[in-house]
Design a protein around this motif. Structure first.
Motif, PDB file in Angstrom:
ATOM      1  N   VAL A 142       0.834  -1.195   0.000  1.00 16.63           N
ATOM      2  CA  VAL A 142       0.000   0.000   0.000  1.00 16.63           C
ATOM      3  C   VAL A 142       0.876   1.256   0.000  1.00 16.63           C
ATOM      4  CG1 VAL A 142      -1.712   1.290   1.318  1.00 16.63           C
ATOM      5  CG2 VAL A 142      -1.940  -1.182   1.073  1.00 16.63           C
ATOM      6  N   GLU A 143       1.976   1.167   0.730  1.00 14.38           N
ATOM      7  CA  GLU A 143       2.914   2.292   0.796  1.00 14.38           C
ATOM      8  C   GLU A 143       3.518   2.582  -0.574  1.00 14.38           C
ATOM      9  OE1 GLU A 143       5.888   1.657   3.846  1.00 14.38           O
ATOM     10  OE2 GLU A 143       7.466   2.471   2.560  1.00 14.38           O
ATOM     11  N   GLU A 148     -17.898  -0.839  -4.420  1.00 14.50           N
ATOM     12  CA  GLU A 148     -16.579  -0.211  -4.356  1.00 14.50           C
ATOM     13  C   GLU A 148     -16.274   0.242  -2.939  1.00 14.50           C
ATOM     14  OE1 GLU A 148     -16.080   2.905  -7.290  1.00 14.50           O
ATOM     15  OE2 GLU A 148     -17.149   1.644  -8.725  1.00 14.50           O
ATOM     16  N   TRP A 149     -17.260   0.853  -2.338  1.00 13.83           N
ATOM     17  CA  TRP A 149     -17.118   1.356  -0.980  1.00 13.83           C
ATOM     18  C   TRP A 149     -16.805   0.214  -0.014  1.00 13.83           C
ATOM     19  CZ3 TRP A 149     -20.645   1.657   3.452  1.00 13.83           C
ATOM     20  CH2 TRP A 149     -20.332   2.686   4.351  1.00 13.83           C
ATOM     21  N   ILE A 150     -17.528  -0.895  -0.167  1.00  9.90           N
ATOM     22  CA  ILE A 150     -17.305  -2.050   0.689  1.00  9.90           C
ATOM     23  C   ILE A 150     -15.909  -2.630   0.480  1.00  9.90           C
ATOM     24  CG2 ILE A 150     -17.995  -4.456   1.100  1.00  9.90           C
ATOM     25  CD1 ILE A 150     -20.914  -3.478   0.432  1.00  9.90           C
ATOM     26  N   TRP A 194     -13.096  -1.285  -0.961  1.00 12.21           N
ATOM     27  CA  TRP A 194     -12.009  -0.403  -0.526  1.00 12.21           C
ATOM     28  C   TRP A 194     -12.070  -0.114   0.963  1.00 12.21           C
ATOM     29  CZ3 TRP A 194      -7.878   0.035  -3.236  1.00 12.21           C
ATOM     30  CH2 TRP A 194      -7.914  -0.013  -4.637  1.00 12.21           C
ATOM     31  N   GLY A 195     -13.300  -0.015   1.459  1.00 17.54           N
ATOM     32  CA  GLY A 195     -13.457   0.245   2.883  1.00 17.54           C
ATOM     33  C   GLY A 195     -12.903  -0.878   3.732  1.00 17.54           C
ATOM     34  N   GLU A 220     -10.638  -3.109   2.791  1.00 15.95           N
ATOM     35  CA  GLU A 220      -9.175  -3.116   2.676  1.00 15.95           C
ATOM     36  C   GLU A 220      -8.549  -2.102   3.627  1.00 15.95           C
ATOM     37  OE1 GLU A 220      -5.536  -1.242   0.569  1.00 15.95           O
ATOM     38  OE2 GLU A 220      -7.536  -0.407   0.772  1.00 15.95           O
ATOM     39  N   ARG A 221      -9.079  -0.918   3.627  1.00 14.91           N
ATOM     40  CA  ARG A 221      -8.470   0.153   4.426  1.00 14.91           C
ATOM     41  C   ARG A 221      -8.715   0.009   5.915  1.00 14.91           C
ATOM     42  NH1 ARG A 221      -4.388   3.910   4.126  1.00 14.91           N
ATOM     43  NH2 ARG A 221      -5.124   6.043   4.291  1.00 14.91           N
ATOM     44  N   ALA A 222      -9.948  -0.330   6.263  1.00 14.39           N
ATOM     45  CA  ALA A 222     -10.272  -0.446   7.688  1.00 14.39           C
ATOM     46  C   ALA A 222      -9.500  -1.611   8.313  1.00 14.39           C
ATOM     47  CB  ALA A 222     -11.782  -0.626   7.871  1.00 14.39           C
ATOM     48  N   MET A 248      -5.888  -0.585   8.768  1.00 12.48           N
ATOM     49  CA  MET A 248      -5.741   0.318   9.910  1.00 12.48           C
ATOM     50  C   MET A 248      -5.910  -0.421  11.235  1.00 12.48           C
ATOM     51  SD  MET A 248      -4.854   3.335   9.258  1.00 12.48           S
ATOM     52  CE  MET A 248      -4.025   3.372   7.686  1.00 12.48           C
ATOM     53  N   THR A 253      -2.984  -0.894  14.185  1.00  8.59           N
ATOM     54  CA  THR A 253      -3.116  -0.129  15.421  1.00  8.59           C
ATOM     55  C   THR A 253      -3.707  -0.910  16.599  1.00  8.59           C
ATOM     56  OG1 THR A 253      -5.287   0.688  14.721  1.00  8.59           O
ATOM     57  CG2 THR A 253      -3.377   2.046  14.157  1.00  8.59           C
TER      58      THR A 253
END
Lengths: 207, 207
Positions: B116-117, B164-166, B168-169, B171-173, B176, B180
Motif C-alpha cells: 500500500v505504501e 466499491e465502498w465495501i 475499498w473500505g 481493505e483500508r479499515a 488500519m 493499530t
DNA sequence: AGGGTGTCGGACAAGATGTCGCATGATCTC
DNA sequence: GAGATCATGCGACATCTTGTCCGACACCCT
C-alpha cells in the motif's frame, strides 16, 4: 521614536511570497502527476523560481512542507460531513453531504494523494492523517449510538467497528473514485455511497 | 546418454536459496518496522548475506522484488471472502469470513503495508493492487444485484458504488485495524465489520 | 553610511542507485 | 581430474539527492 524592533513589512511580504510560490509550485507539479515521494527538492525550487538552499530556509524538509500544505487544505475537508453527523442530519441531506465531500476531495486531490502516499512511510504525516480520520470515526460512532438509543438504528450494528469502517472506507473509496473516474460521475457515486453509508449505520429505510 | 543440456539442480537450488534469503530478509526488516521506501538495497543485501550486485542479478530493482514477494502472499488473501460472495454465503457465515480475512491480512501485514505504501508512488504496484480490489468489488456488485433481483436486498442500495465502498473500505479499515490494534480485538472488529457490510449490501435483518 | 536579514549559487560530505570489471567459488561435462 | 561455464562478491565508477555551509549580493531600516 519606536521602543521595539519590528520585522519590516517588506521583508515579511517577501518571505510570505516565497512560501506561497513554493506552495503553488508543488501544487502544479502534483497536478502534473508527479509523485511527491519521487520529487526532488531541487525540482520544487526550480519550479518556484528560488534557490534550493532558500527552500531550506523556509522548510526544514519536504515532509514539513507537505504537512504545512495540507493542514489548511484538509482543515475543513470533513467539516460538512462532521456537522451532518453531529447534528443528526437526515437521509435526505446525506447525498449532498457526500457529494460535497467528494467535490472537496477532488479539489484537493493532488495534495491528498501526496498525504496518503507519504503517510505510508512518514510517521509524522501518518499520525496527522490518522488523527483526522479517527476523529471523524469517533463522531460517527457517537451518532450511531444516539440513533440506536432512539430506536432509529438497527441494534445488529456494532457502532465502534462500523464507524471505523465507514470513516476509513469513505476516505479510501473517495480517493480511489477521484483518482480513476471523471467529475461527471461524482453525483452518482456520492448517491451510492450515501445509500450504503446510511445502511451501514443501521438505517435502511422501511421496505 | 542425455540428448539435452539441462541446468543442474544444484545451481538452481542455490539460485532459489538466494532468492529465498532475500525474501526472508525483507520480511524480517519489515516486521522490525522498517519502511520499504526508506530501505536501501544495500541493507537488504546485508540482511540476506549476499552481495549488493547479486541482488541485482536476481531482481531488476526493489519494486520488482516487492511485486514478486506479494504476488503469492496476496494470491489467496481474498479467496475465502470472494467465495462467500460468489456462492451467496449467509449472514451466519460472514463473521468467520471477515475474521479469516483479518487474520490473513495480519499474517501478511508487513508486506501488505509495504504494498500500500509503494502503490502510492509506483504505478506498477498501484495497478497490481488496484486490480485485486477492483476484481473483488465487481464480485460484490454482482452479489448485491443477485440479492436485489431475488428481493432479499434493499432496492435503495446502488450496487456499483456500494460495492466499491465495501471493497475499498474493508481493505483500508482492516489495514488500519491490524496496524493499530492487538490480535485479541480481531474477532470483535470482524463481527462489527461483518454487520456493517451486511447492512451496506442492503441486508439488514428484520427488526 | 552602517548594520542586519534574506537570497542565490556553489561547494562539500554523505548516502543511495545502477552498472561494470575482475577474481574467486561452485557446478557440470567429458 | 581438467577445463569450461556460470554465479557470486567486492570494489570502483558515474549520477543523483539531501542537508549544510559559505561568500557575495540585494534589500531594508535606522
Amino acid at each position: 521614536m519606536p521602543s521595539v524592533t519590528r520585522r519590516p513589512a517588506g521583508g515579511r511580504d517577501r518571505r510570505d511570497a516565497i512560501a506561497g510560490r513554493v506552495r503553488d509550485a508543488v501544487e502544479r507539479l502534483l497536478v502534473a502527476g508527479e509523485s511527491f515521494t519521487a520529487l526532488p527538492v531541487g525540482r520544487i525550487a526550480d519550479e518556484a523560481g528560488i534557490g534550493r538552499s532558500t527552500f531550506y530556509g523556509h522548510f526544514p524538509d519536504k515532509v514539513a512542507l507537505l504537512i504545512a500544505l495540507t493542514e489548511s487544505a484538509t482543515a475543513t475537508l470533513f467539516d460538512r460531513a462532521a456537522r451532518w453527523v453531529d447534528e443528526d442530519g437526515t437521509r435526505d441531506e446525506l447525498d449532498a453531504v457526500v457529494l460535497h465531500h467528494v467535490t472537496e476531495y477532488r479539489a484537493h486531490a493532488p495534495l491528498l494523494r501526496a498525504v496518503v502516499e507519504v503517510a505510508g512511510y512518514e510517521p509524522d504525516v501518518d499520525g496527522f492523517w490518522q488523527e483526522r480520520i479517527v476523529e471523524f470515526a469517533a463522531s460517527i460512532r457517537r451518532r450511531i449510538e444516539r440513533d440506536q438509543a432512539a430506536g432509529a438504528a438497527h441494534r445488529s450494528i456494532d457502532a465502534g467497528p462500523a464507524a471505523e469502517w465507514i470513516a476509513w472506507g469513505t476516505e479510501r473509496a473517495v480517493s480511489m473514485h477521484v483518482a480513476t473516474r471523471p467529475p461527471a460521475e461524482d453525483a452518482a457515486f456520492a448517491r451510492g455511497v450515501a445509500g450504503a453509508t446510511w445502511a451501514a449505520m443501521g438505517r435502511l429505510p422501511e421496505s
